[in-house]
Design a protein around this motif. Sequence first.
Motif, PDB file in Angstrom:
ATOM      1  N   CYS A 128     -54.314 -25.098 -59.347  1.00 25.85           N
ATOM      2  CA  CYS A 128     -53.501 -23.836 -59.084  1.00 25.85           C
ATOM      3  C   CYS A 128     -53.974 -22.728 -59.914  1.00 25.85           C
ATOM      4  O   CYS A 128     -54.255 -22.827 -61.193  1.00 25.85           O
ATOM      5  CB  CYS A 128     -51.942 -24.227 -59.387  1.00 25.85           C
ATOM      6  SG  CYS A 128     -51.049 -22.536 -59.351  1.00 25.85           S
ATOM      7  N   CYS A 131     -50.646 -21.735 -62.389  1.00 27.46           N
ATOM      8  CA  CYS A 131     -50.123 -22.427 -63.460  1.00 27.46           C
ATOM      9  C   CYS A 131     -51.217 -23.669 -63.706  1.00 27.46           C
ATOM     10  O   CYS A 131     -50.676 -24.558 -64.821  1.00 27.46           O
ATOM     11  CB  CYS A 131     -48.786 -23.107 -63.095  1.00 27.46           C
ATOM     12  SG  CYS A 131     -48.999 -24.302 -61.895  1.00 27.46           S
ATOM     13  N   CYS A 148     -49.494 -24.250 -54.406  1.00 25.25           N
ATOM     14  CA  CYS A 148     -49.111 -24.999 -55.275  1.00 25.25           C
ATOM     15  C   CYS A 148     -47.547 -25.409 -55.282  1.00 25.25           C
ATOM     16  O   CYS A 148     -46.588 -24.613 -54.832  1.00 25.25           O
ATOM     17  CB  CYS A 148     -49.220 -24.388 -56.791  1.00 25.25           C
ATOM     18  SG  CYS A 148     -48.092 -24.970 -58.076  1.00 25.25           S
ATOM     19  N   CYS A 151     -45.305 -23.607 -58.246  1.00 24.34           N
ATOM     20  CA  CYS A 151     -45.066 -22.078 -58.450  1.00 24.34           C
ATOM     21  C   CYS A 151     -45.658 -21.464 -56.969  1.00 24.34           C
ATOM     22  O   CYS A 151     -45.408 -20.179 -57.026  1.00 24.34           O
ATOM     23  CB  CYS A 151     -45.731 -21.556 -59.549  1.00 24.34           C
ATOM     24  SG  CYS A 151     -47.584 -21.420 -59.408  1.00 24.34           S
ATOM     25  N   GLY A 153     -48.616 -20.839 -56.236  1.00 22.54           N
ATOM     26  CA  GLY A 153     -49.677 -20.131 -56.338  1.00 22.54           C
ATOM     27  C   GLY A 153     -50.705 -20.607 -55.586  1.00 22.54           C
ATOM     28  O   GLY A 153     -50.752 -21.583 -55.017  1.00 22.54           O
TER      29      GLY A 153
HETATM   30 ZN   LIG Z   1     -48.695 -23.354 -59.761  1.00 22.13          ZN
END
Ligand SMILES: [Zn+2]
Length: 212
Positions: A128, A131, A148, A151, A153
Amino acid sequence: MRIVLMGPPGAGKGTQAAAIAGHLGVPHIASGNLLREHRASGTPLGKQAGSYMEKGLLVPDQVVINMVLKRLRRDDCQRGFLLDGFPRTGEQAEALDKALAPRGVQLALNIAVPADELVHRLTGRLTCRSCQTPYHQVTNPPKAPGRCDLCGGELFQRDDDKPEPVRKRVEVYERQTAPLVAYYRRKGVLRQVDGKQSIQKVQEEVLSKLAR
Ligand SMILES: [Zn+2]
């Protein structure tokens, strides 16, 4: 039990090492952690290792050997130990046996994974961007492709995980490990574990080999 665990990156070696050490009630000594501890607490050995690492050089065998041997002299290693990430070379293996003389390493477990399978596994890694959570295209895919779970992402392939560098890493690993495996085979303490299986299956096989 004086055990050495060998296995390539991406074979779940750390997980196996912790399980085996827990099962036997002996300390799990990972050379990578040892190196970090020495550096963090600024010991003479840590400073020596740091002087190489800061220049982007490999820490010499002798420095790593000294760190590991110092750790093995502690009381909690009286009943045995499990080494993870050490020895890495034939020279380190000989130094270890010399230090343990007249006894030597009792068991060298090698989690063996064919080169093609390793390349396939290692190139499947995704990370990711926000994170840094790791995923794997096959063994641990995200719920939504390319995103992700934690999060949302964007997932990307790190340069390290692209085919060319992965293939190089696997080659280096095989070149380094072959003499080590041969060394322990000559000593009659080598046990091969089939690393193509799932981490759970590998663990079962390792524990059954230990029981024998
Ligand atoms: Zn993430």
